[in-house]
Design a protein around this motif. Structure first.
Motif, PDB file in Angstrom:
ATOM      1  N   VAL A 214       0.833  -1.208   0.000  1.00  0.00           N
ATOM      2  CA  VAL A 214       0.000   0.000   0.000  1.00  0.00           C
ATOM      3  C   VAL A 214       0.861   1.249   0.000  1.00  0.00           C
ATOM      4  CG1 VAL A 214      -1.820   1.255   1.205  1.00  0.00           C
ATOM      5  CG2 VAL A 214      -1.851  -1.200   1.174  1.00  0.00           C
ATOM      6  N   ASN A 215       1.976   1.210   0.715  1.00  0.00           N
ATOM      7  CA  ASN A 215       2.860   2.377   0.720  1.00  0.00           C
ATOM      8  C   ASN A 215       3.381   2.676  -0.670  1.00  0.00           C
ATOM      9  OD1 ASN A 215       2.811   3.334   3.292  1.00  0.00           O
ATOM     10  ND2 ASN A 215       4.375   1.919   4.027  1.00  0.00           N
ATOM     11  N   ARG A 216       3.671   1.592  -1.387  1.00  0.00           N
ATOM     12  CA  ARG A 216       4.235   1.765  -2.717  1.00  0.00           C
ATOM     13  C   ARG A 216       3.192   2.298  -3.683  1.00  0.00           C
ATOM     14  NH1 ARG A 216       6.328  -3.198  -3.146  1.00  0.00           N
ATOM     15  NH2 ARG A 216       4.399  -3.935  -4.040  1.00  0.00           N
ATOM     16  N   ASN A 217       1.993   1.687  -3.630  1.00  0.00           N
ATOM     17  CA  ASN A 217       0.993   2.047  -4.621  1.00  0.00           C
ATOM     18  C   ASN A 217       0.214   3.293  -4.243  1.00  0.00           C
ATOM     19  OD1 ASN A 217       1.648  -0.187  -6.132  1.00  0.00           O
ATOM     20  ND2 ASN A 217       0.261  -1.491  -4.961  1.00  0.00           N
ATOM     21  N   GLY A 218       0.031   3.513  -2.972  1.00  0.00           N
ATOM     22  CA  GLY A 218      -0.665   4.702  -2.542  1.00  0.00           C
ATOM     23  C   GLY A 218      -2.177   4.586  -2.597  1.00  0.00           C
TER      24      GLY A 218
ATOM     25  N   ARG B  44      -5.948   1.905   9.608  1.00  0.00           N
ATOM     26  CA  ARG B  44      -6.136   3.345   9.672  1.00  0.00           C
ATOM     27  C   ARG B  44      -4.936   4.035  10.308  1.00  0.00           C
ATOM     28  NH1 ARG B  44     -11.643   3.740  12.125  1.00  0.00           N
ATOM     29  NH2 ARG B  44     -12.200   2.512  10.323  1.00  0.00           N
ATOM     30  N   LYS B  45      -4.446   3.433  11.406  1.00  0.00           N
ATOM     31  CA  LYS B  45      -3.323   4.058  12.111  1.00  0.00           C
ATOM     32  C   LYS B  45      -2.053   3.942  11.281  1.00  0.00           C
ATOM     33  CE  LYS B  45      -4.503   5.145  16.531  1.00  0.00           C
ATOM     34  NZ  LYS B  45      -5.280   4.290  17.433  1.00  0.00           N
ATOM     35  N   GLU B  46      -1.881   2.778  10.660  1.00  0.00           N
ATOM     36  CA  GLU B  46      -0.646   2.517   9.935  1.00  0.00           C
ATOM     37  C   GLU B  46      -0.446   3.508   8.804  1.00  0.00           C
ATOM     38  OE1 GLU B  46       1.503  -0.257  10.562  1.00  0.00           O
ATOM     39  OE2 GLU B  46       2.784   0.907   9.216  1.00  0.00           O
ATOM     40  N   PHE B  47      -1.501   3.756   8.048  1.00  0.00           N
ATOM     41  CA  PHE B  47      -1.358   4.613   6.878  1.00  0.00           C
ATOM     42  C   PHE B  47      -1.814   6.033   7.152  1.00  0.00           C
ATOM     43  CE2 PHE B  47      -0.045   0.998   4.896  1.00  0.00           C
ATOM     44  CZ  PHE B  47      -0.978  -0.010   4.891  1.00  0.00           C
ATOM     45  N   ASN B  48      -2.041   6.358   8.402  1.00  0.00           N
ATOM     46  CA  ASN B  48      -2.377   7.722   8.792  1.00  0.00           C
ATOM     47  C   ASN B  48      -3.543   8.280   7.975  1.00  0.00           C
ATOM     48  OD1 ASN B  48      -2.112   9.912  10.380  1.00  0.00           O
ATOM     49  ND2 ASN B  48      -0.371  10.796   9.302  1.00  0.00           N
TER      50      ASN B  48
ATOM     51  N   THR C 195      -8.719  10.087  13.058  1.00  0.00           N
ATOM     52  CA  THR C 195      -7.598   9.611  13.862  1.00  0.00           C
ATOM     53  C   THR C 195      -7.702   9.919  15.352  1.00  0.00           C
ATOM     54  OG1 THR C 195      -6.474  11.685  13.417  1.00  0.00           O
ATOM     55  CG2 THR C 195      -5.951   9.834  12.001  1.00  0.00           C
ATOM     56  N   GLU C 196      -8.429  10.977  15.717  1.00  0.00           N
ATOM     57  CA  GLU C 196      -8.371  11.352  17.128  1.00  0.00           C
ATOM     58  C   GLU C 196      -9.786  11.484  17.666  1.00  0.00           C
ATOM     59  OE1 GLU C 196      -6.266  15.050  17.031  1.00  0.00           O
ATOM     60  OE2 GLU C 196      -8.066  16.084  16.400  1.00  0.00           O
ATOM     61  N   GLY C 197     -10.013  12.500  18.427  1.00  0.00           N
ATOM     62  CA  GLY C 197     -11.341  12.708  18.987  1.00  0.00           C
ATOM     63  C   GLY C 197     -11.630  11.715  20.092  1.00  0.00           C
TER      64      GLY C 197
ATOM     65  N   GLY D  66      -5.666   9.525   3.264  1.00  0.00           N
ATOM     66  CA  GLY D  66      -4.498   9.786   4.090  1.00  0.00           C
ATOM     67  C   GLY D  66      -3.599  10.787   3.400  1.00  0.00           C
ATOM     68  N   GLU D  67      -2.471  11.070   4.021  1.00  0.00           N
ATOM     69  CA  GLU D  67      -1.611  12.080   3.419  1.00  0.00           C
ATOM     70  C   GLU D  67      -0.893  11.560   2.196  1.00  0.00           C
ATOM     71  OE1 GLU D  67       0.482  13.390   6.779  1.00  0.00           O
ATOM     72  OE2 GLU D  67      -0.966  14.967   7.152  1.00  0.00           O
ATOM     73  N   GLY D  68      -0.555  10.265   2.221  1.00  0.00           N
ATOM     74  CA  GLY D  68       0.201   9.753   1.093  1.00  0.00           C
ATOM     75  C   GLY D  68      -0.636   8.943   0.133  1.00  0.00           C
ATOM     76  N   GLY D  69      -1.897   8.752   0.436  1.00  0.00           N
ATOM     77  CA  GLY D  69      -2.709   7.901  -0.428  1.00  0.00           C
ATOM     78  C   GLY D  69      -4.063   7.694   0.197  1.00  0.00           C
ATOM     79  N   ALA D  70      -4.761   6.697  -0.279  1.00  0.00           N
ATOM     80  CA  ALA D  70      -6.112   6.474   0.217  1.00  0.00           C
ATOM     81  C   ALA D  70      -6.467   5.008   0.167  1.00  0.00           C
ATOM     82  CB  ALA D  70      -7.096   7.272  -0.628  1.00  0.00           C
ATOM     83  N   VAL D  71      -7.353   4.602   1.062  1.00  0.00           N
ATOM     84  CA  VAL D  71      -7.865   3.237   1.054  1.00  0.00           C
ATOM     85  C   VAL D  71      -9.380   3.327   0.991  1.00  0.00           C
ATOM     86  CG1 VAL D  71      -8.123   1.113   2.373  1.00  0.00           C
ATOM     87  CG2 VAL D  71      -5.950   2.301   2.374  1.00  0.00           C
ATOM     88  N   PHE D  72      -9.961   2.663   0.008  1.00  0.00           N
ATOM     89  CA  PHE D  72     -11.414   2.685  -0.138  1.00  0.00           C
ATOM     90  C   PHE D  72     -11.959   1.344   0.285  1.00  0.00           C
ATOM     91  CE2 PHE D  72     -11.658   6.725  -2.194  1.00  0.00           C
ATOM     92  CZ  PHE D  72     -10.365   6.893  -2.646  1.00  0.00           C
ATOM     93  N   GLU D  73     -13.076   1.350   0.978  1.00  0.00           N
ATOM     94  CA  GLU D  73     -13.549   0.082   1.517  1.00  0.00           C
ATOM     95  C   GLU D  73     -15.062   0.013   1.520  1.00  0.00           C
ATOM     96  OE1 GLU D  73     -12.463  -0.120   5.610  1.00  0.00           O
ATOM     97  OE2 GLU D  73     -13.341   1.823   6.046  1.00  0.00           O
ATOM     98  N   SER D  74     -15.532  -1.213   1.660  1.00  0.00           N
ATOM     99  CA  SER D  74     -16.956  -1.396   1.883  1.00  0.00           C
ATOM    100  C   SER D  74     -17.124  -1.568   3.383  1.00  0.00           C
ATOM    101  CB  SER D  74     -17.448  -2.641   1.153  1.00  0.00           C
ATOM    102  OG  SER D  74     -16.746  -3.759   1.615  1.00  0.00           O
TER     103      SER D  74
END
Lengths: 369, 387
Positions: A91-95, A118-122, A152-154, A282-290
């Protein structure tokens, strides 16, 4: 002065170095090149709906190469369970990532995987567009709301302690950088997707400092983006109005807990989690999910509904600026549901997952000629 | 004799105050509402057959609504005198303290919503401070669909019991580092026990079958976990009531899809805010429902959704039914059942038979139209009786 072979060898090495450097610098945005996307099929019905999405994408000739990874936790060198490093690298590589439903076993030795990713990829913003779907009617007809929630917080910082026996304290953390980030993203999203209004949801009358800070950051972002309308509303007012007249709201931005409740409320208005896409930016990419569950009772029986994952994938295409492909696939999906012949079981129909997928592919191919 | 009783009342009140925390035991079988969970009756100020009740009009539509209440009470011959205290967003702390003393003296209050002053981080929300200082730990909201009001769902009859003093509304916040703010949510076992027991007693007293606890213990494991555990242990003492629990986001989804599945719901403070507003929206809006705040010694009645209604203030379009319903709840609390029934019947007739609806219910009437119709009905019903 080096001999001939040495010169060629050195040239080769320099060339390899340059190319790998270019690759590392992220030079892969040629529009004709296929982009690699990490795919996490998930558990339960995950594999079948991921396969459905892949089939539809190839029918639409989307320039994407899928890289499947498995995120079943493995024991790391320190003895703790974690996501396998291969998945993280991917995921880091592809973003960009697309994730199916993951099972969180109760009482096992690792935390919720969703939270870990969520935490890993900020991933700081969770975006959930909720739109009433023609063909699947609920009591609410005119819903078209996007909830953007700080991720991330709250209230979910997980900082809790028992001060004295019988008294528990849970800390809600609000920081300026995180609030500013998500507020800025909200306005950017509104602009990129043709939305006209952003509403900040808060409870600053009670939680003066924390929600006050969040509100201030939203106000500042509003000043930087004067082309989008901005308003701020109390959480209770928004809840009240949302169940009476959802058309009042356009884009909502809010801290973590309110976002959780409101995004599920909006999902309930349009027909539940089985039809709702979701993206984590995220800052470096995104993850889309169901966001639905793994539905182990219908797994492997070709009964699942791939709509949620498909719409999340469409969101992903828009994020990657592949707007044309996104619109074609989305249209095909909505039309299929509207026509009603190929609806899956959860929408009240009798079609199989594969039939639904094939119908969408057929529509796309018709469209593309 | 009256003065002796009065001094006895005040003595017992002071006594209860000094006792500190008491474990709630069995509920005595005296008059129903007055002795709900307190083991002694609520003290009320009753002199010569007339009650004295504190009235806090608040901001927004509060003052006009209170005017209507006093007017209707006059026509209905209600033996209640109001002690009106103006607390607005600009009141000083001294004035607020005076209001507190007045409520403590009278024991019962009817309240509008006090607007919060923005930007001043030191003074907390006045409404919340009032509730914590008077220890009004239970907020009860009875949401029922009205037959003639248009709403998407029918047959909704939910009681929401919300913890009113702790949880996220503790208003304890600090900034340790610039740009990082911590806000504490406090959950105590004592508080959770109190509200859970109240919920079950209420369910039994009103013939309800099911209590659902709403929480988010999958994420906030310690705090909501404590709340849930406490509810479960109290549930064991009431085996005739069915107990279940549900996570708050799932609850909201179920509420918009099928609200008929809920009966009595008990929850901590913030989720109570969200859920009560969702349910109010489902049954037809904030203009109709009244909320009751009960403590061990005091009771305060107010419109259910606690809005100031600043956008509709002074334009004669606000819906007075919410405040009138709260006034009726107050009358029932004071055991003036016949007067309460008279006014409720008039409200019922106005809404369901004469169908005089204000703008928020989809009609064209003004607040004054509604009030005048209610007064006409009351006059018609009391034509033959004499005081």
């Amino acid at each position: 002065n080096f001999p001939q072979e040495r010169q060629v060898e050195m040239a080769g090495r320099v060339a390899k170095f340059l190319i790998s450097g270019a690759r590392l610098a992220g030079v892969r945005h040629y529009s004709s090149d296929a982009r690699t996307v990490t795919l996490i099929p998930g558990d339960g019905i995950g594999p079948e709906i991921s396969a459905a999405v892949q089939k539809i994408f190839s029918a639409a000739e989307v320039p994407i190469v899928w890289e499947e990874v498995d995120v079943t936790p493995v024991k790391g060198p320190d003895g703790k369970f974690g996501i396998p490093p291969a998945a993280i690298d991917s995921v880091n590589r592809n973003g960009i990532g697309l994730k199916g439903p993951l099972m969180t076993p109760v009482g096992k030795g690792h935390r919720s995987l969703n939270l870990a990713i969520r935490k890993e990829f900020n991933l700081y913003a969770n975006v959930r567009p909720c739109r009433s779907m023609e063909g699947y009617e609920t009591l609410y007809r005119d819903v078209d709301v996007v909830t953007i929630r700080e991720n991330t917080e709250g209230e979910y910082s997980g900082i809790e302690h028992e001060i004295v026996d019988g008294v528990v304290q849970s800390i809600k953390l609000i920081t300026e950088p995180a609030s500013r980030r998500v507020a800025e993203y909200a306005f950017q999203y509104a602009r990129n997707n043709g939305r006209s209004k952003v509403t900040a949801v808060h409870k600053a009358n009670i939680m003066r400092m924390s929600d006050g800070l969040f509100l201030r950051c939203c106000r500042e972002a509003a000043e930087r983006n004067p082309d989008i309308k901005f308003e701020e509303k109390y959480l209770d007012t928004v809840c009240l109005n949302m169940v009476q007249d959802p058309s009042k709201y356009d884009v909502l931005v809010m801290p973590n807990l309110y976002g959780d409740i409101l995004s599920d409320l909006c999902a309930g208005l349009v027909g539940g989690l089985g039809l709702t896409p979701s993206g984590n930016i995220g800052e470096g990419g995104a993850v889309f999910e169901s966001v639905h569950g793994t539905a182990p009772d219908i797994a492997g029986q070709d009964k699942a509904n791939p709509t949620a994952l498909l719409l999340s994938a469409v969101m992903m295409l828009r994020f990657m600026n592949l707007y044309n492909h996104a619109t074609i696939i989305e249209q095909a999906c909505f039309e299929t549901i509207k026509e009603g012949n190929f609806r899956t079981g959860d929408l009240g129909g009798k079609a199989k997952c594969s039939e639904f997928t094939d119908e969408i592919c057929r529509k796309i191919q018709e469209r593309n000629g | 004799m009256a003065s002796f009783t009065r001094s006895l009342c005040s003595f017992s009140r002071i006594n209860l105050g000094l006792q500190g925390s008491r474990v709630l035991t069995q509920v005595p079988n005296l008059s129903s509402r007055r002795t709900f969970t307190a083991s002694k009756p609520f003290p009320v100020a009753q002199y010569g057959g007339r009650f004295t009740v504190t009235m806090l009009p608040g901001d927004g539509i509060g003052p006009e609504m209170m005017g209507y209440v006093q007017n209707i009470f006059r026509y209905a011959g209600v033996p209640v005198d109001f002690e009106v205290i103006q607390i607005t967003k600009n009141s000083t702390d001294d004035e607020f303290e005076n209001a507190m003393i007045c409520i403590r003296r009278n024991g019962v209050a009817l309240k509008g919503s006090i607007e919060s002053k923005y930007g001043n981080a030191s003074s907390g929300s006045r409404n919340a401070t009032l509730r914590t200082q008077l220890d009004l730990f239970a907020n009860v909201l009875h949401c029922k669909t009205y037959p003639s009001i248009q709403s998407r769902h029918s047959d909704v009859d939910i009681i929401i019991i919300r913890e009113n003093t702790e949880g996220e509304y503790s208003m304890l916040e600090h900034e340790n580092v610039k740009g990082v703010i911590e806000s504490m949510k406090i959950i105590t076992r004592k508080g959770s026990e109190r509200i859970a027991r109240y919920a079950f007693e209420y369910a039994i007293r009103h013939g309800r079958k099911k209590v659902t606890a709403v929480h988010k213990a999958n994420i906030m494991k310690l705090s909501d976990g404590l709340f849930l555990e406490t509810c479960r242990s109290i549930a064991k003492e009431y085996p005739e009531i069915e107990f279940s629990d549900m996570i708050v986001d799932n609850t909201c989804m179920q509420l918009v899809a099928r609200p008929q599945q809920f009966d009595v719901m008990v929850m901590p403070n913030l989720y109570g805010n969200v859920v009560s507003n969702v349910v109010c929206g489902l049954v037809g809006g904030p203009g109709l429902l009244s909320g009751r705040n009960y403590g061990e010694h005091f009771a305060v009645f107010e419109p259910g959704t606690r809005n100031t209604g600043a956008s509709v203030a002074g334009r004669n379009i606000a819906n007075p039914v919410a405040m009138l319903n709260s006034a009726c709840d107050m009358l029932e609390h004071l055991d003036l059942q016949s007067h309460a029934d008279l006014i409720r019947d008039a409200i019922d007739r106005t809404l369901n038979v004469d169908k005089i609806h204000t703008a928020d219910l989809g009609g064209q009437a003004t607040s004054l139209d509604v009030v005048q119709n209610i007064i006409h009905v009351i006059q018609a019903n009391t034509k033959d009786s004499s005081w």
